[in-house]
Design a protein around this motif. Structure first.
Motif, PDB file in Angstrom:
ATOM      1  N   UNK A   1       0.847  -1.195   0.000  1.00 18.19           N
ATOM      2  CA  UNK A   1       0.000   0.000   0.000  1.00 18.19           C
ATOM      3  C   UNK A   1       0.881   1.243   0.000  1.00 18.19           C
ATOM      4  N   UNK A   2       0.300   2.355  -0.435  1.00 14.25           N
ATOM      5  CA  UNK A   2       1.030   3.619  -0.469  1.00 14.25           C
ATOM      6  C   UNK A   2       0.049   4.769  -0.262  1.00 14.25           C
ATOM      7  N   UNK A   3       0.548   5.966   0.063  1.00 18.05           N
ATOM      8  CA  UNK A   3      -0.351   7.109   0.220  1.00 18.05           C
ATOM      9  C   UNK A   3      -1.031   7.436  -1.107  1.00 18.05           C
ATOM     10  N   UNK A   4      -2.139   8.176  -1.068  1.00 19.10           N
ATOM     11  CA  UNK A   4      -2.794   8.575  -2.321  1.00 19.10           C
ATOM     12  C   UNK A   4      -1.826   9.311  -3.236  1.00 19.10           C
ATOM     13  N   UNK A   5      -1.961   9.087  -4.541  1.00 22.15           N
ATOM     14  CA  UNK A   5      -1.074   9.742  -5.503  1.00 22.15           C
ATOM     15  C   UNK A   5      -1.083  11.252  -5.289  1.00 22.15           C
ATOM     16  N   UNK A   6       0.116  11.815  -5.292  1.00 23.93           N
ATOM     17  CA  UNK A   6       0.248  13.263  -5.141  1.00 23.93           C
ATOM     18  C   UNK A   6       0.310  13.727  -3.709  1.00 23.93           C
ATOM     19  N   UNK A   7       0.108  12.827  -2.763  1.00 28.46           N
ATOM     20  CA  UNK A   7       0.116  13.221  -1.365  1.00 28.46           C
ATOM     21  C   UNK A   7       1.548  13.465  -0.898  1.00 28.46           C
ATOM     22  N   UNK A   8       1.763  14.599  -0.269  1.00 27.65           N
ATOM     23  CA  UNK A   8       3.098  14.935   0.229  1.00 27.65           C
ATOM     24  C   UNK A   8       3.136  15.063   1.749  1.00 27.65           C
ATOM     25  N   UNK A   9       1.989  15.023   2.376  1.00 27.05           N
ATOM     26  CA  UNK A   9       1.924  15.128   3.830  1.00 27.05           C
ATOM     27  C   UNK A   9       1.234  13.891   4.389  1.00 27.05           C
ATOM     28  N   UNK A  10       1.284  13.741   5.695  1.00 28.75           N
ATOM     29  CA  UNK A  10       0.684  12.583   6.340  1.00 28.75           C
ATOM     30  C   UNK A  10      -0.832  12.605   6.179  1.00 28.75           C
ATOM     31  N   UNK A  11      -1.402  11.435   5.878  1.00 26.57           N
ATOM     32  CA  UNK A  11      -2.842  11.317   5.656  1.00 26.57           C
ATOM     33  C   UNK A  11      -3.376  10.161   6.504  1.00 26.57           C
ATOM     34  N   UNK A  12      -4.693  10.128   6.775  1.00 27.42           N
ATOM     35  CA  UNK A  12      -5.259   9.011   7.535  1.00 27.42           C
ATOM     36  C   UNK A  12      -4.993   7.679   6.849  1.00 27.42           C
ATOM     37  N   UNK A  13      -4.787   6.649   7.666  1.00 26.26           N
ATOM     38  CA  UNK A  13      -4.393   5.366   7.097  1.00 26.26           C
ATOM     39  C   UNK A  13      -5.465   4.776   6.195  1.00 26.26           C
ATOM     40  N   UNK A  14      -6.715   5.048   6.481  1.00 26.58           N
ATOM     41  CA  UNK A  14      -7.799   4.501   5.659  1.00 26.58           C
ATOM     42  C   UNK A  14      -7.763   5.006   4.224  1.00 26.58           C
ATOM     43  N   UNK A  15      -7.040   6.098   3.970  1.00 28.51           N
ATOM     44  CA  UNK A  15      -6.983   6.636   2.609  1.00 28.51           C
ATOM     45  C   UNK A  15      -5.848   6.042   1.782  1.00 28.51           C
ATOM     46  N   UNK A  16      -5.018   5.164   2.381  1.00 25.88           N
ATOM     47  CA  UNK A  16      -3.926   4.555   1.634  1.00 25.88           C
ATOM     48  C   UNK A  16      -4.481   3.630   0.546  1.00 25.88           C
ATOM     49  N   UNK A  17      -3.687   3.473  -0.507  1.00 24.33           N
ATOM     50  CA  UNK A  17      -4.132   2.782  -1.721  1.00 24.33           C
ATOM     51  C   UNK A  17      -3.406   1.450  -1.838  1.00 24.33           C
ATOM     52  N   UNK A  18      -4.142   0.411  -2.219  1.00 24.59           N
ATOM     53  CA  UNK A  18      -3.565  -0.916  -2.431  1.00 24.59           C
ATOM     54  C   UNK A  18      -3.087  -1.070  -3.861  1.00 24.59           C
TER      55      UNK A  18
END
Length: 752
Positions: free
Chosen positions: A551-568
């Protein structure tokens, strides 16, 4: 009287001198197969030590233990019981080796065939008929399995018969004995524990045990396991000489450490449980003849929903239940015919006596296949009076960051804990002081407190009873201590001279059946989810599956985001689609082709496996270094996580936020096991404060129900290349699906 293993007590009037397993006797000593002739107490037929020099280590040894798996009668907790064990004894030998040595075991399978029963796991019926066994030798070691893939044949000898710490071996009764050879690295890549350069393998307590999938719980419960120690048994005993200029700091004082070790006694303590039925007398009945019972690993339902497991008494000809907790000394019962024994070195409620002016280093290993011990040390006369547990080692590694070798470094003071959760397979080195002023003798009881381990099928509580395990008597002491206890951080040297780059071209071809590894440039990490299996295949007992995703952060994300928004990343997922449940885990049985053969090549296209790319010959390689694994428990029951060939640590809140872009605002750093009143232990999910460093490093860690645990692990050492597993080490769970294969691969010479 202390009886070493190998001496069977005589029968008649049962006393401690004749049968130390009956209860409240002095703790017996397990036999020790040691590189040091003065410390070795195992019979010569069991233990062989020979010189085996390696470059730079002229005194290196080969320490070999001969393990014959047999079905025979043993003595345990005052009963004579037939189990599956090593060499006819319940108390297996402790193996003591040093870095640079080779730990060796010759395994012979002489087990009787078994009739499949409810205790057998998913493949238990198959394994039960031939009663195969194998050996995880050793659990906790960053050592080679010596089964790296050499051909495209998934069943080549490198997979099934690699002679290192290889759990894919499979040996049936009557087959020729098999020899395991495990070199203990003296020059290990320090990045495996966040160090620099090279370190010797960490000193500490490890163990060995049967790893026969589908049968491991029963075989370990019967006695197919033992402890394995790396380094001197007192290696982690270090004095903290107080700095006169700053009493909060330590000074390095070699003489103070030597004196502290000289007044410290070591006791190995193997925690085990065993279920018995058809007992002919109650556990603490004062009989003049040996008691007998039948081993019954399939017994279930010991504990009520309220966590009580009774002790029974015959009063006035009627069977009555006695709820007094002080009577549960090493056992509990649900009726007069069955008993659940909790033993230390095969003894029920033994005693350790510590003389005044002496200390005790208690080297504990949870060798129970399924029991969770929540340990506490209380005064026998006043339960509110706790003796804190001073941890100098956990899971075979000191809970301190590796440092560069420097005689002027400042030692780190060890900090005590009030209690300790010891999951199945966990080990702890606990230092108990009695070299300080103690006006009168005091007796403490080591107990496992009752705890809630979640729910079964989301309805029935899975509770464990409170049991008193052992008495520790601290004699009066007239001396005064002048130093504290420090942590023995592993010291490394800052060079990579031992790394030899291969000549000629290398090819990095991903093996068949592998999914891609993480891409550090995309802040990817691995998520491992333990999941229920609601509809197992016909004829198989499969309760669990393992889902792994990159999994990884949403594309384009540069700051910390909630874990539920991570992408498989779908192409890197190891799971399968269920028509009713969607994406689910894969039970280990999907990979098992029978006879110890595993489908590494993903022959049907439905069962790829986790793979990690490592290049130990390239110090600049980062793909395998400091990977984040998020361990998600998608079930209602407590599990634990263990991975072979690895030490890992809790991730810190800072690195989760800054490096992996996870907003931890709504991710708790710890959770109570039994809310809302918090009657259970507190589990750490990541490191948020300095006190968490006290138990920072692990090879086995709890996974509380419906929670996520964040850990960091590094695949950088040559010894980690090969094929092994990660799994729940509650062996009833592992036996019924909760295990997954993993392959760590490296570039190969172009000519190969």
């Amino acid at each position: 009287m202390i009886l070493p293993l190998g001496i069977e007590p005589s029968h008649g009037q049962i006393t401690c001198a004749q049968d130390p397993t009956v209860g409240e006797c002095e703790l017996v000593l397990p036999p020790v197969c040691s590189r040091d002739p003065a410390a070795s107490t195992a019979p010569t037929a069991l233990c062989t030590v020979t010189d085996q020099p390696v470059p730079g280590l002229p005194n290196a040894k080969r320490v070999q233990v001969n393990l014959k798996a047999v079905t025979s009668e043993i003595k345990v907790g005052g009963y004579t019981v037939e189990t599956e064990n090593y060499n006819g004894f319940y108390l297996s030998p402790v193996i003591e080796v040093d870095v640079g040595d080779t730990a060796a075991a010759v395994l012979e399978n002489s087990l009787k065939p078994r009739v499949p029963s409810d205790s057998d796991g998913a493949n238990g019926g198959h394994h039960a008929t031939d009663n195969a066994t194998n050996l995880h030798f050793f659990h906790g070691g960053v050592v080679t399995p010596r089964n790296a893939r050499r051909t495209n044949d998934p069943n080549d000898d490198a997979a099934r018969k690699g002679d290192g710490d290889n759990v894919y071996t499979y040996w049936k009764p009557g087959e020729a004995p098999f020899a395991y050879h495990v070199p203990i690295p003296h020059s290990l890549d320090a990045r495996v524990i966040d160090g620099v350069g090279k370190i010797p393998h960490p000193s500490g307590l490890n163990w060995y045990h049967s790893h026969m999938h589908g049968r491991s719980s029963d075989q370990v419960m019967g006695g197919l396991s033992g402890l394995l120690s790396v380094g001197d048994a007192k290696a982690n005993v270090v004095a903290c000489k107080k700095d006169p200029a700053d009493q909060t700091k330590c000074l390095n004082d070699a003489q103070a450490t030597a004196d502290l070790k000289a007044r410290t006694d070591v006791r190995y303590a193997l925690l085990r449980d065993i279920s018995l039925q058809k007992i002919d007398a109650l556990p603490d009945a004062g009989t003049a003849t040996p008691k007998t019972a039948t081993w019954a690993p399939e017994l279930k339902g010991w504990v009520k929903d309220d966590g009580e497991c009774g002790v029974w008494r015959l009063v006035g000809g009627q069977l009555q239940k006695d709820e007094a907790k002080q009577l549960r000394k090493g056992y509990c019962q649900r009726d007069k015919d069955n008993a659940w024994l909790f033993t230390v070195n095969g003894q029920r409620f033994p005693t350790i006596t510590v003389e005044g002016g002496r200390n005790l280093l208690l080297r504990l290993g949870n060798l129970s296949p399924n029991v969770v011990y929540w340990l506490e040390l209380n005064n026998e006369q006043n339960e509110a009076d706790k003796q804190e547990l001073l941890l100098v080692g956990v899971d075979g590694v000191v809970p301190a960051k590796a440092v560069l070798a420097d005689p002027n470094r400042i030692p780190v003071r060890a900090t005590p804990v009030d209690d300790l959760v010891l999951m199945p397979a966990s080990r702890a080195e606990i230092f108990i002081r009695n070299d300080c002023l103690r006006p009168k003798e005091q007796t403490y009881v080591l107990r496992t407190k009752g705890l809630n381990a979640g729910t079964v099928n989301n309805t029935k509580s899975d509770r464990w009873p409170e049991i008193q395990l052992m008495r520790i008597v601290l004699k009066a002491s007239t001396v005064s201590c002048t130093e504290d206890i420090a942590l023995n951080a592993v010291a490394g040297r800052a060079d990579f001279q031992a790394i030899i780059l291969s000549k000629g071209a290398l090819i990095a071809t991903k093996p068949k059946g592998c999914v891609d590894d993480i891409d550090p440039a995309k802040n990817e990490h691995r998520r491992v989810t333990f999941k229920d299996v609601s509809t197992p295949p016909p004829g198989k007992i499969i309760n669990w599956g393992v889902l792994t995703e990159i999994v990884h952060p949403p594309d384009g994300s540069t700051s910390a985001v909630p874990y539920d928004s991570f992408v498989t990343v779908d192409a890197k997922t190891v799971g399968k689609i269920d028509p009713d449940e969607g994406l689910v885990g894969i039970p280990f049985e999907d990979y098992d082709l029978g006879g110890g053969n595993i489908d590494w090549d993903n022959s049907n296209g439905l069962r790829p496996h986790v793979c990690v790319f490592a290049d130990p010959r390239n110090p600049g390689n980062t793909s395998g270094q400091q990977q984040l694994w998020v361990l998600k428990n998608g079930t209602g029951q407590l599990h634990n996580f263990h991975i072979h060939q690895m030490k890992f640590r809790l991730a810190t809140a800072e690195e989760l936020t800054k490096r992996f872009k996870i907003d931890v605002t709504n991710e708790p750093a710890e959770v109570c096991a039994d809310p809302p009143t918090c009657k259970g232990p507190v589990y750490k999910l990541y490191e948020a404060k300095a006190a968490d460093k006290n138990t920072e490093w692990h090879d086995t860690i709890p996974m509380p129900p419906s929670k996520k645990v964040f850990v960091i692990m590094s695949f950088v050492a040559e010894e980690q290349v090969g094929r092994y597993v990660f799994h729940c080490h509650i062996l009833k769970h592992e036996d019924t699906g909760l295990m997954a294969p993993i392959e760590v691969w490296k570039p190969m010479p172009a000519t190969q």
